[in-house]
Design an enzyme around this catalytic site. Structure first.
Site, short mmCIF file in Angstrom:
data_model
loop_
_atom_site.label_atom_id
_atom_site.label_comp_id
_atom_site.label_asym_id
_atom_site.label_seq_id
_atom_site.Cartn_x
_atom_site.Cartn_y
_atom_site.Cartn_z
N ASP A 102 -25.77 -70.02 42.30
CA ASP A 102 -25.80 -70.40 43.71
C ASP A 102 -24.48 -71.02 44.14
O ASP A 102 -24.43 -72.04 44.83
CB ASP A 102 -26.96 -71.35 44.03
CG ASP A 102 -27.21 -71.46 45.53
OD1 ASP A 102 -26.74 -70.57 46.27
OD2 ASP A 102 -27.85 -72.44 45.96
N HIS A 116 -26.06 -69.22 48.75
CA HIS A 116 -27.06 -68.94 49.78
C HIS A 116 -26.58 -69.27 51.19
O HIS A 116 -27.15 -68.82 52.17
CB HIS A 116 -28.38 -69.66 49.46
CG HIS A 116 -28.38 -71.13 49.73
ND1 HIS A 116 -28.24 -72.06 48.73
CD2 HIS A 116 -28.52 -71.83 50.87
CE1 HIS A 116 -28.30 -73.27 49.25
NE2 HIS A 116 -28.47 -73.17 50.55
N SER A 120 -26.30 -77.99 52.37
CA SER A 120 -26.04 -77.05 51.29
C SER A 120 -24.55 -76.76 51.16
O SER A 120 -23.87 -76.42 52.14
CB SER A 120 -26.78 -75.74 51.53
OG SER A 120 -28.15 -75.91 51.39
#
Length: 432
Positions: free
Chosen positions: A156, A125, A239
């Site tokens: 992911d 992402h 992230s």
């Protein structure tokens, strides 16, 4: 856009934040303070040193050892951390109702070197839909362009590779073994929370094998995976960054946070963060490196669910696969079904399940709000892990690779048996 971190939202209320000054660290509540008086001549004489408290000394030494360990980890492995910035061109009005126009959307995230070739592991992402990817290293203002080598939306995860990066700047961080994690172990998170580059936080492993939706299947729907839960502060921008143990080994890739719904705006850290186990990424690395920029997928064994219920959606009623626990006990008894499990409707030919002798159902019945197909096997476990849905089955397969064996526990007609199947290359092709 500062981050594309998906946020698990839950209702939460924060209380107890209005602490008075009297309970701040290093201060004594007035009610507990002793009165101050002038010392007498006798009192002013040098006092004999009190006996040292060995417990206090041990606690102090332990704190210093932990601090020294953290400092050593950061000094040694933070150079392997990568700051990622992305740009994406978005059509503001794709239907031309308001004049159209384009907008440049920016995003930030983190990553880390996994090998001497300069490959960087991050979240899918973080780079999803990006037209331009740039990286920067700690203590270096130079930016380098990067391209996606392989992507795994369902996990992911993505692997990117910078161009024209001097080999001397590549500092891989060693990869650990997430299967050996224990609750309470130290966890050090590195990344760029809110764009604050090269930040470090520390906590512990709060839970292992936490089942949450991670990744993107089809549109933006996550699929269930086992994740590492940590209380190390993770925020938007973390992230793709590494979660390390006390040996400085990567044990996970920071991916999501549980954020109180009351905060509004971007998700905020609430002491509950999640990381993808590094063993999942390790099993994917070879496939990502040879993907040529394309996507790699989780394995499928070739079965479909025999219990469907209609669920109202904006697009109208849609069938949703359910586990047997959704049935009433009387219905399960009537159909001679176990309390939990995935009822198999159909087994596709030339798939691992078909070759292992898994059997689909033959008798389909409609009921109010759904449909059930009877007569086939019920999967109650995969490699010893309980199964009650397609998501449970996926979670048991998602960290497997080509050639791995999988053991299914099957129940039919009240009898239990084991079926051993092998995941071939075709099992990892989309559409199987």
């Amino acid at each position: 856009m500062k981050s594309r971190t998906p946020v698990l939202v839950t209702a939460a209320v924060l209380v107890g934040l209005g602490l008075g000054a009297s309970v701040l660290r290093g201060q004594v509540p007035v009610s507990e303070a002793q009165p101050v008086s002038s010392p007498s001549p006798a009192q002013s004489a040098p006092a004999r040193p009190a006996a040292l408290n060995p417990t206090a000394l041990n606690e102090g030494a332990a704190r210093l050892q932990n601090e020294a360990n953290t400092v050593d980890i950061v000094k040694k492995y933070e150079p392997g951390l990568v700051y990622i910035s992305t740009e994406q061109t978005v059509q503001q009005d794709p239907f031309g109702m308001m004049g159209g126009g384009q907008q440049q959307v920016e995003g930030v995230g983190s990553g880390f070197f996994v090998n001497a070739a300069g490959d960087i592991l991050t979240n899918f992402h973080v780079v999803r839909g990006a037209d331009r990817i740039q990286i920067r290293l700690m203590g270096n203002k130079q930016t380098y362009s990067a391209t996606v080598v392989g992507r795994a939306p369902q996990y992911d995860l993505a692997l990117i590779r910078p161009s024209k990066l001097p080999a001397g700047l590549i500092k891989p961080i060693p990869l650990g073994d997430s299967d050996r994690l224990a609750v309470g172990q130290k966890a050090v998170a590195m990344g760029a929370p809110f764009g604050l580059e090269f930040s470090v936080t520390e906590g512990i492993v709060s839970a292992t094998g936490r089942r949450i939706p991670i990744g993107f299947s089809g549109g933006a729907q996550g699929i269930t995976q086992n994740a590492i839960q940590t209380d190390a502060a993770i925020n938007p921008g973390n992230s793709g960054g590494p979660l390390l143990n006390s040996a400085g080994q990567v044990i996970g890739i920071n991916t999501q946070i549980l954020s109180p719904a009351s905060t509004g705006g971007s998700g905020q850290n609430a002491g509950v963060g999640f990381a993808i186990p590094i063993n999942t990424a390790k099993n994917l690395l070879a496939r990502l490196q040879s993907a040529g920029g394309k996507a790699v997928y989780a394995p499928r064994i070739g079965v479909s669910s025999g219990l469907l219920a209609l669920q109202n959606t904006p697009a109208g009623p849609q069938p949703v696969a359910l586990g047997l626990s959704a049935l009433s006990s009387s219905a399960r008894q009537q159909f001679d079904l176990p309390p939990r499990g995935l009822l198999i409707k159909e087994v596709s030919p030339n798939t691992p399940a078909a070759r292992a002798g898994v059997t689909g159902g033959r008798n389909t019945r409609d009921f109010q709000g759904g449909r059930i197909t009877l007569g086939g096997d019920v999967v109650t476990a995969v490699n010893g892990q309980p199964v009650d849905s397609l998501e449970d089955l996926q979670a048991g397969l998602i960290d497997r690779k080509v050639g791995d064996g999988v053991t299914l526990t099957l129940v039919r007609g009240g009898k239990t048996r084991q079926a051993r199947l092998t995941l071939d290359a075709a099992a990892f092709q989309q559409g199987n």
